[in-house]
Write a protein that holds these residues in place. Structure first.
Motif, short mmCIF file in Angstrom:
data_model
loop_
_atom_site.label_atom_id
_atom_site.label_comp_id
_atom_site.label_asym_id
_atom_site.label_seq_id
_atom_site.Cartn_x
_atom_site.Cartn_y
_atom_site.Cartn_z
N PHE A 15 -3.52 -1.72 0.46
CA PHE A 15 -2.81 -2.41 1.55
C PHE A 15 -1.91 -1.44 2.30
N GLU A 16 -1.23 -0.56 1.54
CA GLU A 16 -0.34 0.42 2.18
C GLU A 16 -1.14 1.41 3.02
N LEU A 43 -2.64 1.19 10.88
CA LEU A 43 -2.70 -0.09 11.60
C LEU A 43 -3.23 0.05 13.03
N GLN A 57 5.30 2.12 14.66
CA GLN A 57 5.30 3.24 13.70
C GLN A 57 6.29 4.32 14.13
N LEU A 88 -2.12 -0.37 6.18
CA LEU A 88 -0.96 -0.55 7.05
C LEU A 88 -0.60 0.75 7.76
N SER A 89 -0.80 1.87 7.07
CA SER A 89 -0.45 3.16 7.67
C SER A 89 -1.39 3.54 8.82
N VAL A 145 6.88 -0.01 11.13
CA VAL A 145 5.65 -0.07 10.35
C VAL A 145 5.49 1.26 9.63
#
Length: 492
Positions: free
Chosen positions: A6-7, A13, A56, A10-11, A61
């Motif tokens: 998930f991480e 995204l 980001q 997300l990175s 994020v």
């Protein structure tokens, strides 16, 4: 879902958003063809991805390494992804008005553009040779179809075919270089390659491999002496796709080249230094000298792009790793300026134009089509004037600021010959840019072969080029904001 997965997702995204947008557009095309909705979905997805990049950049994020370190979303990647998304949005906007009159299917163009944009975004963050090649091909393969999209024009088909041949040659050279490096070091991560270089664990195989990879990158950047057919590709491409090639493709390729050569410390090799000097000198001289002979504006801009790549590489040669923000800023301004220049051509053009029973090129790409443009389209003329002055590096434009930073980098790195090349190249470039400007303000022709729409300024493409013009002027007068944003373009 595994927290680590998930991480990782997300990175990346922004890239995930563009990939999902491509899937949604593909499904929408299968359900019902609609040029308006396909373009709207594409632009909406790119806007959401741009918001994710901004999030980001602000730390809202998380970013960082993902998927085992194959991709690293650091400040350098985030800045260049932002530029790529802005350029892709501008090209989508221009493409909508340009292809609106196309009688053939229009929808697949946006799908190709989204996939190519996804590849460009991944290129900015690649930290592994496999990621390097995968993302590069993800950018390149859709370009073949985009360049040849107006297939009833023989020049468009020629453009796609020649780009295919150039790209295949570069990819083969690139893979051979990667194979030689891997055979010598057994490493694929850029940092592992740097570690081998620091301890002297390299043979001539790695040197040859690095040189082959540099040649392949020069092919992709259309730097001299690997610039064959670049003018034909630009001339035959539909105007908004030429803008995409000059902005998104160039920014992504330069970002990938910087990440690889700085991250793997290939710049420490003496052979690399020598070859880079040759590429810079030939790019600036040949690019500018060949542009002088052109009456076709798209060919002129193609040769001009070769010279600008030479200017951008000067910082890498002069100050090494410290050049990342400077080169990123240079490429961002060059991308915006190219979109503005090709945007004017797009607003004056259409995919095809009927004359009697024959279909001829609808591209307003010849210099004679712009004679006296000021007297009938003064605002559009002002847009093109600002873009040309910025490309020439005239003060009070963003192009002057970026050329000045390249000059300062050359002096700082004690490369005085490079500073002289910038001055010489700019002097030659000023001549052919002024040729276009003089033509714009001459007595208008009696018969207009091409003209922009009467209300071009209130259409999406017209609004977009005027916004870009304002940015070029604002960044030229008040460059601090641009420099502060570019200062964040550093690697982890």
């Amino acid at each position: 879902m595994n927290p680590m997965i998930f991480e990782s997702i997300l990175s990346i995204l922004p890239a995930v958003v563009v990939a999902l947008t491509a899937l949604i557009v593909m499904i929408a095309i299968a359900v019902k063809r609609s040029h308006f909705w396909t373009a709207t979905l594409s632009v909406a997805g790119l806007n959401i991805a741009l918001l994710a990049v901004v999030a980001q950049a602000l730390g809202l994020v998380p970013a960082g390494a993902s998927f085992g370190g194959l991709f690293v979303f650091d400040g350098f990647a985030i800045f260049n992804m932002g530029v790529i998304l802005i350029a892709a949005l501008a090209c989508c906007t221009l493409a909508y008005g340009y292809f609106e009159t196309l009688k053939d299917h229009k929808d697949e163009l946006y799908l190709l553009m989204l996939i190519s944009t996804l590849g460009a975004m991944l290129m900015t963050s690649a930290e592994h040779l496999a990621a390097f090649f995968m993302s590069l091909e993800l950018l390149s393969v859709p370009m073949y179809g985009m360049l040849a999209y107006t297939f009833l024009r023989s020049r468009s088909l020629e453009s796609g075919l020649k780009y295919l041949i150039m790209s295949a040659t570069a990819s083969a050279t690139l893979l051979m270089g990667m194979a030689l490096i891997f055979a010598d070091t057994g490493a694929l991560f850029f940092k592992d390659l740097a570690r081998n270089l620091l301890v002297g664990n390299l043979s001539s195989l790695s040197v040859v491999g690095a040189v082959m990879m540099l040649a392949a990158v020069a092919f992709k950047l259309s730097a001299a002496p690997f610039h064959s057919w670049v003018s034909d590709v630009y001339e035959g491409a539909p105007a908004p796709i030429a803008a995409f090639l000059a902005s998104v493709s160039k920014v992504a390729m330069m970002a990938l080249a910087l990440r690889f050569f700085v991250g793997s410390m290939s710049t420490a090799m003496s052979a690399f230094d020598t070859i880079l000097i040759v590429v810079i000198v030939l790019s600036i001289l040949l690019g500018n000298l060949l542009a002088i002979r052109q009456n076709n504006i798209k060919r002129m801009l193609a040769y001009s792009s070769i010279a600008h790549i030479g200017y951008a590489l000067i910082a890498l040669l002069s100050i090494g790793a410290g050049s990342l923000p400077l080169v990123s800023m240079y490429m961002a301004v060059y991308a915006l300026t190219s979109i503005g220049a090709f945007g004017v051509i797009t607003l004056m053009s259409s995919p095809y134009r009927e004359r009697g029973r024959t279909s001829i090129s609808g591209e307003a790409d010849d210099l004679r089509f712009y004679q006296g443009l000021f007297w009938r389209r003064p605002v559009l003329t002002a847009v093109l004037t600002v873009m040309l002055l910025s490309l020439a590096g005239i003060p009070l434009t963003a192009g002057f600021i970026t050329k000045f930073t390249m000059f300062f980098a050359a002096v700082q790195g004690v490369r005085f010959w490079a500073a002289g090349m910038i001055i010489l190249g700019s002097a030659i470039g000023l001549y052919y840019y002024l040729r276009i400007l003089v033509n714009l303000y001459q007595k208008p022709k009696a018969n207009l072969e091409f003209d922009a729409h009467q209300h071009w300024g209130i259409k999406a493409g017209g609004v977009m080029v005027m916004i870009i013009t304002a940015l070029i002027v604002v960044f030229g007068v008040l460059p601090e904001a641009m420099m502060q944003m570019a200062a964040r373009a550093v690697m982890l």
